[in-house]
Design an enzyme around this catalytic site. Structure first.
Site, PDB file in Angstrom:
ATOM      1  N   ARG A  91      -6.594   1.628 -13.879  1.00 23.73           N
ATOM      2  CA  ARG A  91      -7.444   0.457 -13.771  1.00 23.73           C
ATOM      3  C   ARG A  91      -7.791   0.221 -12.310  1.00 23.73           C
ATOM      4  O   ARG A  91      -7.038   0.589 -11.419  1.00 23.73           O
ATOM      5  CB  ARG A  91      -6.774  -0.765 -14.393  1.00 23.73           C
ATOM      6  CG  ARG A  91      -5.284  -0.929 -14.087  1.00 23.73           C
ATOM      7  CD  ARG A  91      -4.657  -1.964 -15.006  1.00 23.73           C
ATOM      8  NE  ARG A  91      -5.192  -3.294 -14.712  1.00 23.73           N
ATOM      9  CZ  ARG A  91      -4.749  -4.077 -13.745  1.00 23.73           C
ATOM     10  NH1 ARG A  91      -3.776  -3.676 -12.968  1.00 23.73           N
ATOM     11  NH2 ARG A  91      -5.267  -5.274 -13.543  1.00 23.73           N
TER      12      ARG A  91
ATOM     13  N   ARG B 178     -11.766  -8.819  -8.973  1.00 25.23           N
ATOM     14  CA  ARG B 178     -11.545 -10.251  -9.177  1.00 25.23           C
ATOM     15  C   ARG B 178     -12.873 -10.995  -9.120  1.00 25.23           C
ATOM     16  O   ARG B 178     -13.645 -10.805  -8.178  1.00 25.23           O
ATOM     17  CB  ARG B 178     -10.629 -10.798  -8.092  1.00 25.23           C
ATOM     18  CG  ARG B 178      -9.244 -10.204  -8.162  1.00 25.23           C
ATOM     19  CD  ARG B 178      -8.394 -10.824  -7.069  1.00 25.23           C
ATOM     20  NE  ARG B 178      -7.116 -10.135  -6.980  1.00 25.23           N
ATOM     21  CZ  ARG B 178      -6.266 -10.296  -5.988  1.00 25.23           C
ATOM     22  NH1 ARG B 178      -6.562 -11.139  -5.000  1.00 25.23           N
ATOM     23  NH2 ARG B 178      -5.119  -9.652  -5.969  1.00 25.23           N
TER      24      ARG B 178
ATOM     25  N   ARG C  27       3.393  13.307  -0.607  1.00 23.84           N
ATOM     26  CA  ARG C  27       2.412  13.103   0.457  1.00 23.84           C
ATOM     27  C   ARG C  27       3.111  12.396   1.606  1.00 23.84           C
ATOM     28  O   ARG C  27       4.065  11.665   1.405  1.00 23.84           O
ATOM     29  CB  ARG C  27       1.238  12.255  -0.036  1.00 23.84           C
ATOM     30  CG  ARG C  27       0.296  13.055  -0.935  1.00 23.84           C
ATOM     31  CD  ARG C  27      -0.959  12.289  -1.240  1.00 23.84           C
ATOM     32  NE  ARG C  27      -0.707  11.051  -1.929  1.00 23.84           N
ATOM     33  CZ  ARG C  27      -1.076   9.850  -1.495  1.00 23.84           C
ATOM     34  NH1 ARG C  27      -1.708   9.718  -0.346  1.00 23.84           N
ATOM     35  NH2 ARG C  27      -0.790   8.772  -2.183  1.00 23.84           N
TER      36      ARG C  27
ATOM     37  N   ARG D 181      -6.544   3.954   7.343  1.00 19.35           N
ATOM     38  CA  ARG D 181      -6.472   2.545   7.717  1.00 19.35           C
ATOM     39  C   ARG D 181      -5.822   2.393   9.071  1.00 19.35           C
ATOM     40  O   ARG D 181      -5.244   3.334   9.619  1.00 19.35           O
ATOM     41  CB  ARG D 181      -5.736   1.732   6.660  1.00 19.35           C
ATOM     42  CG  ARG D 181      -4.310   2.170   6.455  1.00 19.35           C
ATOM     43  CD  ARG D 181      -3.595   1.280   5.437  1.00 19.35           C
ATOM     44  NE  ARG D 181      -2.173   1.538   5.506  1.00 19.35           N
ATOM     45  CZ  ARG D 181      -1.240   0.864   4.833  1.00 19.35           C
ATOM     46  NH1 ARG D 181      -1.591  -0.108   4.010  1.00 19.35           N
ATOM     47  NH2 ARG D 181       0.027   1.160   4.968  1.00 19.35           N
TER      48      ARG D 181
ATOM     49  N   GLU E 247      -3.600   5.536  10.497  1.00 15.38           N
ATOM     50  CA  GLU E 247      -2.882   6.349   9.502  1.00 15.38           C
ATOM     51  C   GLU E 247      -3.747   7.492   8.979  1.00 15.38           C
ATOM     52  O   GLU E 247      -4.892   7.288   8.586  1.00 15.38           O
ATOM     53  CB  GLU E 247      -2.456   5.482   8.312  1.00 15.38           C
ATOM     54  CG  GLU E 247      -1.480   4.395   8.700  1.00 15.38           C
ATOM     55  CD  GLU E 247      -0.874   3.687   7.494  1.00 15.38           C
ATOM     56  OE1 GLU E 247      -1.201   4.037   6.337  1.00 15.38           O
ATOM     57  OE2 GLU E 247      -0.071   2.760   7.723  1.00 15.38           O
TER      58      GLU E 247
ATOM     59  N   TYR F 219       7.912   6.263  -6.674  1.00 16.31           N
ATOM     60  CA  TYR F 219       7.571   5.237  -5.699  1.00 16.31           C
ATOM     61  C   TYR F 219       8.149   3.912  -6.175  1.00 16.31           C
ATOM     62  O   TYR F 219       7.851   3.465  -7.277  1.00 16.31           O
ATOM     63  CB  TYR F 219       6.050   5.106  -5.501  1.00 16.31           C
ATOM     64  CG  TYR F 219       5.766   4.025  -4.482  1.00 16.31           C
ATOM     65  CD1 TYR F 219       5.785   4.310  -3.123  1.00 16.31           C
ATOM     66  CD2 TYR F 219       5.565   2.708  -4.883  1.00 16.31           C
ATOM     67  CE1 TYR F 219       5.603   3.311  -2.175  1.00 16.31           C
ATOM     68  CE2 TYR F 219       5.387   1.699  -3.941  1.00 16.31           C
ATOM     69  CZ  TYR F 219       5.402   2.011  -2.594  1.00 16.31           C
ATOM     70  OH  TYR F 219       5.238   1.012  -1.667  1.00 16.31           O
TER      71      TYR F 219
ATOM     72  N   ASP G  91       8.600  -0.150  -4.784  1.00 14.49           N
ATOM     73  CA  ASP G  91       8.514  -1.156  -3.742  1.00 14.49           C
ATOM     74  C   ASP G  91       9.934  -1.593  -3.386  1.00 14.49           C
ATOM     75  O   ASP G  91      10.879  -1.343  -4.149  1.00 14.49           O
ATOM     76  CB  ASP G  91       7.688  -2.357  -4.225  1.00 14.49           C
ATOM     77  CG  ASP G  91       6.190  -2.131  -4.016  1.00 14.49           C
ATOM     78  OD1 ASP G  91       5.828  -1.485  -3.018  1.00 14.49           O
ATOM     79  OD2 ASP G  91       5.402  -2.612  -4.857  1.00 14.49           O
TER      80      ASP G  91
HETATM   81  P1  FAD Z   1      14.649   5.418   1.881  1.00 11.36           P
HETATM   82  O1  FAD Z   1      14.256   4.179   2.568  1.00 11.36           O
HETATM   83  O2  FAD Z   1      13.794   6.610   2.025  1.00 11.36           O
HETATM   84  O3  FAD Z   1      16.132   5.778   2.369  1.00 11.36           O
HETATM   85  C1  FAD Z   1      16.731   7.023   2.099  1.00 11.36           C
HETATM   86  C2  FAD Z   1      17.553   7.405   3.296  1.00 11.36           C
HETATM   87  O4  FAD Z   1      18.287   8.611   2.984  1.00 11.36           O
HETATM   88  C3  FAD Z   1      16.720   7.705   4.523  1.00 11.36           C
HETATM   89  O5  FAD Z   1      17.101   6.861   5.585  1.00 11.36           O
HETATM   90  C4  FAD Z   1      17.022   9.172   4.819  1.00 11.36           C
HETATM   91  O6  FAD Z   1      17.087   9.466   6.192  1.00 11.36           O
HETATM   92  C5  FAD Z   1      18.379   9.357   4.168  1.00 11.36           C
HETATM   93  N1  FAD Z   1      18.657  10.758   3.842  1.00 11.36           N
HETATM   94  C6  FAD Z   1      17.868  11.615   3.162  1.00 11.36           C
HETATM   95  N2  FAD Z   1      18.431  12.837   3.127  1.00 11.36           N
HETATM   96  C7  FAD Z   1      19.615  12.756   3.801  1.00 11.36           C
HETATM   97  C8  FAD Z   1      20.634  13.696   4.122  1.00 11.36           C
HETATM   98  N3  FAD Z   1      20.544  14.986   3.746  1.00 11.36           N
HETATM   99  N4  FAD Z   1      21.709  13.272   4.817  1.00 11.36           N
HETATM  100  C9  FAD Z   1      21.795  11.979   5.235  1.00 11.36           C
HETATM  101  N5  FAD Z   1      20.840  11.044   4.950  1.00 11.36           N
HETATM  102  C10 FAD Z   1      19.775  11.444   4.258  1.00 11.36           C
HETATM  103  N6  FAD Z   1       7.714  -1.434  -0.289  1.00 11.36           N
HETATM  104  C11 FAD Z   1       7.348  -2.728  -0.362  1.00 11.36           C
HETATM  105  O7  FAD Z   1       7.997  -3.520  -1.058  1.00 11.36           O
HETATM  106  N7  FAD Z   1       6.272  -3.195   0.348  1.00 11.36           N
HETATM  107  C12 FAD Z   1       5.533  -2.391   1.139  1.00 11.36           C
HETATM  108  O8  FAD Z   1       4.573  -2.853   1.767  1.00 11.36           O
HETATM  109  C13 FAD Z   1       5.888  -1.010   1.223  1.00 11.36           C
HETATM  110  N8  FAD Z   1       5.165  -0.168   1.985  1.00 11.36           N
HETATM  111  C14 FAD Z   1       5.518   1.150   2.040  1.00 11.36           C
HETATM  112  C15 FAD Z   1       4.762   2.001   2.837  1.00 11.36           C
HETATM  113  C16 FAD Z   1       5.082   3.336   2.924  1.00 11.36           C
HETATM  114  C17 FAD Z   1       4.257   4.242   3.794  1.00 11.36           C
HETATM  115  C18 FAD Z   1       6.176   3.830   2.186  1.00 11.36           C
HETATM  116  C19 FAD Z   1       6.540   5.291   2.230  1.00 11.36           C
HETATM  117  C20 FAD Z   1       6.932   2.989   1.392  1.00 11.36           C
HETATM  118  C21 FAD Z   1       6.613   1.639   1.313  1.00 11.36           C
HETATM  119  N9  FAD Z   1       7.375   0.750   0.554  1.00 11.36           N
HETATM  120  C22 FAD Z   1       7.016  -0.568   0.480  1.00 11.36           C
HETATM  121  C23 FAD Z   1       8.541   1.222  -0.224  1.00 11.36           C
HETATM  122  C24 FAD Z   1       9.880   1.148   0.537  1.00 11.36           C
HETATM  123  O9  FAD Z   1       9.811   1.942   1.691  1.00 11.36           O
HETATM  124  C25 FAD Z   1      10.985   1.652  -0.404  1.00 11.36           C
HETATM  125  O10 FAD Z   1      11.126   0.777  -1.496  1.00 11.36           O
HETATM  126  C26 FAD Z   1      12.365   1.793   0.237  1.00 11.36           C
HETATM  127  O11 FAD Z   1      12.313   2.325   1.524  1.00 11.36           O
HETATM  128  C27 FAD Z   1      13.212   2.699  -0.631  1.00 11.36           C
HETATM  129  O12 FAD Z   1      14.541   2.714  -0.169  1.00 11.36           O
HETATM  130  P2  FAD Z   1      15.442   3.960  -0.513  1.00 11.36           P
HETATM  131  O13 FAD Z   1      16.807   3.613  -0.038  1.00 11.36           O
HETATM  132  O14 FAD Z   1      15.271   4.357  -1.919  1.00 11.36           O
HETATM  133  O15 FAD Z   1      14.830   5.180   0.327  1.00 11.36           O
END
Ligand code: FAD
Ligand code: NA
Length: 392
Positions: free
Chosen positions: A177, A181, A260, A291, A316, A364, A366
């Site tokens: 979708r 708005r 990506r 952006r 970006e 993905y 948030d």
């Molecule tokens: P991550 O934050 O990726 O943490 C995983 C960690 O594991 C990393 O620090 C990494 O270094 C570590 N790791 C990986 N492999 C190893 C290894 N072999 N040994 C040791 N450590 C390791 N969410 C929102 O709510 N609002 C937003 O506006 C928003 N914008 C975003 C924009 C972008 C560009 C991206 C990519 C994400 C965005 N998000 C947003 C989503 C948000 O980043 C995630 O919800 C959150 O970071 C996920 O947390 P996580 O712990 O699952 O993963």
């Protein structure tokens, strides 16, 4: 082996939430978190820019928003939030329009003064010209959803840049979708709560793990056998929560999952304000970036602490990630989904390991959804595993 009852791989929001829950619910349990990066917070990490005082979100703009009462109550234990409301603009053909596509966008684009009903009728008529088309690709699908003029102006080239792929070559399923708005409301998120952490993301995250029973080791790679807390040394000996890439954990045995990534180009301007807003999208093909983020606008309440002579902007550029790039958005083709399911099946051979977070689940999420899934994973998977090992 480890001087802890649980080892967490990854200090992102998933790992931090698990650590916080473990020490809160288990009065003696000790947790050791490792992260290959030199900071906590995973992709939500931010730092303060010395020159401008802006809070820079190192891995791309992060805006907190949620409609989950459980998550909102939880995060408010560690930080308060500003009253920031997210709004995005886009530049198309030398003109700036508000997003998401709304009555303001439509009337500006068609140089009109349509009422909501008139605008709706127009879009329905333009989309209706393709009503009988069975969309074979994203291009057909976009036109079918909002009509050719708006699709081609605001969606087509932006999407092509995001995917580095002609939308005629992209699957129709990428967009189910395209919300339009029929009011002038351009508030970006529809969630009940939104805002930014009052003293920054990293201060919030530090408070989550401010406990002597939580130890953090940075710059430590779980797959580096030359350091003590590695996969070969730990698996089967101590419960583990793994939030790194799932294909990496299994040595890419079932193939590589595609992601990506985004490259950021920093530009500093000797002026107070370059865009007048935090996020400017670029809808056209002749601009290579998708952006630009002007960070100081995320925190207008800090105006006194920010420079008014300089501002910092990140442009970006989106592209497919290689193995050594930061994985940001799962590509998620049917082939990727099949590969992920194979890894999912391998997890049952690792009863002492809980796989979580966006990398561990190839999805993905948030921030609120990451925290929500970590709270559930603690209750359903980590607590039972810990109980078993603490009693052993
Ligand atoms: P991550 O934050 O990726 O943490 C995983 C960690 O594991 C990393 O620090 C990494 O270094 C570590 N790791 C990986 N492999 C190893 C290894 N072999 N040994 C040791 N450590 C390791 N969410 C929102 O709510 N609002 C937003 O506006 C928003 N914008 C975003 C924009 C972008 C560009 C991206 C990519 C994400 C965005 N998000 C947003 C989503 C948000 O980043 C995630 O919800 C959150 O970071 C996920 O947390 P996580 O712990 O699952 O993963
Ligand atoms: Na498991």
């Amino acid at each position: 082996v480890a001087n802890a009852d649980l080892v967490i791989v990854g200090a992102g929001l998933f790992g931090l939430t698990i650590a916080q829950q473990v020490v809160e619910h288990n009065p003696t349990a000790r947790v050791h978190i490792i992260d290959v990066r030199n900071h906590i917070g995973g992709n939500a990490y931010s730092y303060f820019d010395e020159q401008t005082g802006a809070e820079i979100h190192k891995y791309g703009a992060h805006l907190f928003h949620t409609s989950s009462k459980r998550v909102w109550d939880y995060v408010n234990r560690f930080t308060t939030f500003t009253n920031y409301v997210h709004r995005v603009y886009t530049t198309h053909n030398g003109e700036v329009f508000p997003l998401p596509i709304n009555l303001g966008t439509i009337n500006q684009f068609f140089h009109a003064a349509y009422t909501p009903a008139q605008a709706k009728a127009l879009i329905e008529q333009q989309a209706g010209e393709y009503a009988d088309v069975d969309p074979q690709n994203l291009n057909d699908q976009g036109i079918k959803l909002i009509g050719k003029p708006l699709y081609e102006a605001f969606i087509k080239n932006y999407t092509a840049k995001q995917w580095q792929t002609d939308p005629e070559q992209l699957p129709a399923t990428i967009i189910r979708r395209l919300p339009v708005r029929f009011t002038y409301n351009n508030r970006y998120f529809k969630d009940t709560w939104e805002g930014l952490p009052i003293d920054g993301y990293t201060a919030w995250f530090q408070r989550m793990i401010d406990n002597p029973r939580i130890e953090v080791s940075l710059g430590v790679d779980f797959f580096d056998t030359s350091q003590p807390l590695n996969k070969a040394a730990l698996v089967g000996k101590v419960p583990i929560v793994y939030t790194g890439p799932i294909d990496r954990y299994f040595g890419y045995s079932e193939g590589e999952l595609k992601w990506r990534t985004v490259d950021f180009k920093e530009v500093r301007y000797a002026e107070d304000d370059h865009f007048g807003c935090p996020v400017m999208n670029y809808a056209d093909a002749d601009v290579p970036y998708t952006r630009a983020i002007e960070f100081k606008h995320f925190n207008p309440e800090r105006a006194d602490k920010q420079s008014h002579d300089n501002t910092v902007v990140w442009y970006e550029y989106s592209r497919f990630a290689g193995r050594d790039d930061d994985p940001y958005y799962p590509v998620n083709t049917d082939a990727d989904k099949a590969t992920y399911n194979k890894y999912k099946n391998l997890e049952s051979a690792e009863p002492q390991v809980v796989f979580g977070g966006r990398l561990g689940q190839y999805a993905y999420f948030d921030m609120w959804a990451t925290i929500d899934s970590a709270l559930t994973a603690y209750e359903e998977q980590v607590a039972p595993l810990l109980k078993e090992s603490l009693n052993a």
